[in-house]
Write a protein that holds these residues in place. Structure first.
Motif: not given
Length: 262
Positions: A8-9, A137-144, A118-121
């Protein structure tokens, strides 16, 4: 053989690189009088930037993942995607009218779905150099930086992203007292809910998968419940790639919105 979750990453890294490449193309045309056409059936405008970005993304992404299907607003649909395990779902420029008008809040919306989820976005706003991303499953980020949705519990005084027609009385049991806001890009609206700047977003008209796929994962990974307007989970890579509206908000507020709708 199942595709292992550990990639996924790497899929997100691919989408992120592609989003930055898309931004470079779009910014060359932005505020530079791009050629504009109008799609048949009053389906909205398309610019030379949309088409150039679409071509680059299709070539770049499918070369990197030749076994993935392809669904894009600006590519004629090919039902071969329905037989693939994973599919790219892309809006080359989400908010084309905003792009034409020289506004800042258009985006590139890129997602990968696997068997309906959806698995990656990645959602990228080039003018603001702002990147939202998520993997399942790994959370969501804005500019990291990890994001979390608003924790508002009730509709009264909530800040909701929605177009004016969505707030007409016929849609509601009792019209809620909210503060309505708008952004032209559906993907960006969902990201703004993910980062907690707004409490909810909704649209009661059909929403194309390419407009919402990336935002759905990003909002969900930040803690939002995301469904169609009837409360059903949204499945992606459908034969008819549209959802019956979208509601995104934290679980309690989402339930309040659903209860207030007719």
């Amino acid at each position: 053989m199942p595709v292992p979750e550990t990639n996924y990453a790497t899929d997100l890294a691919l989408l992120t690189d592609a989003a930055y490449r898309a931004g470079e193309i779009a910014l060359r045309h932005f505020r530079n009088a791009p050629q504009v056409w109008h799609k048949p059936g009053d389906a909205g405008p398309v610019t030379e930037a949309d088409l150039e970005v679409d071509t680059m993304l299709r070539e770049y992404l499918t070369a990197a993942r030749p076994d993935y299907g392809w669904l894009s607003e600006e590519t004629e649909d090919d039902t071969a995607r329905l037989a693939t395990k994973r599919v790219f779902i892309v809006d080359p420029i989400d908010g084309t009218r905003s792009f034409i008008e020289g506004q800042e809040t258009w985006s590139h919306s890129l997602a990968i779905a696997e068997e309906g989820k959806v698995i990656a976005a990645a959602v990228f706003l080039p003018v603001r150099d702002r990147l939202y991303g998520a993997t399942l499953g790994s959370g969501a980020t804005k500019d990291g930086t990890l994001m979390e949705t608003s924790q508002r519990q009730g509709l009264t005084d909530a800040h909701v992203l929605a177009t004016r027609p969505n707030m007409e009385a016929q849609h509601w049991r009792s019209l809620p007292r909210i503060t309505r806001h708008h952004r032209p890009s559906l993907a960006y609206r969902m990201c703004l809910v993910a980062e907690g700047r707004y409490d909810a977003m909704l649209t009661l008209r059909d929403a194309w998968e390419w407009d919402i796929a990336a935002g759905t994962l990003i909002a969900a990974e930040a803690g939002a419940t995301v469904t169609d307007q009837r409360g059903a989970p949204i499945r992606f890579n459908a034969p008819d790639p549209a959802s019956d509206g979208v509601i995104a908000a934290n679980p309690t507020l989402h339930s309040a919105i659903r209860g207030a709708l007719r």
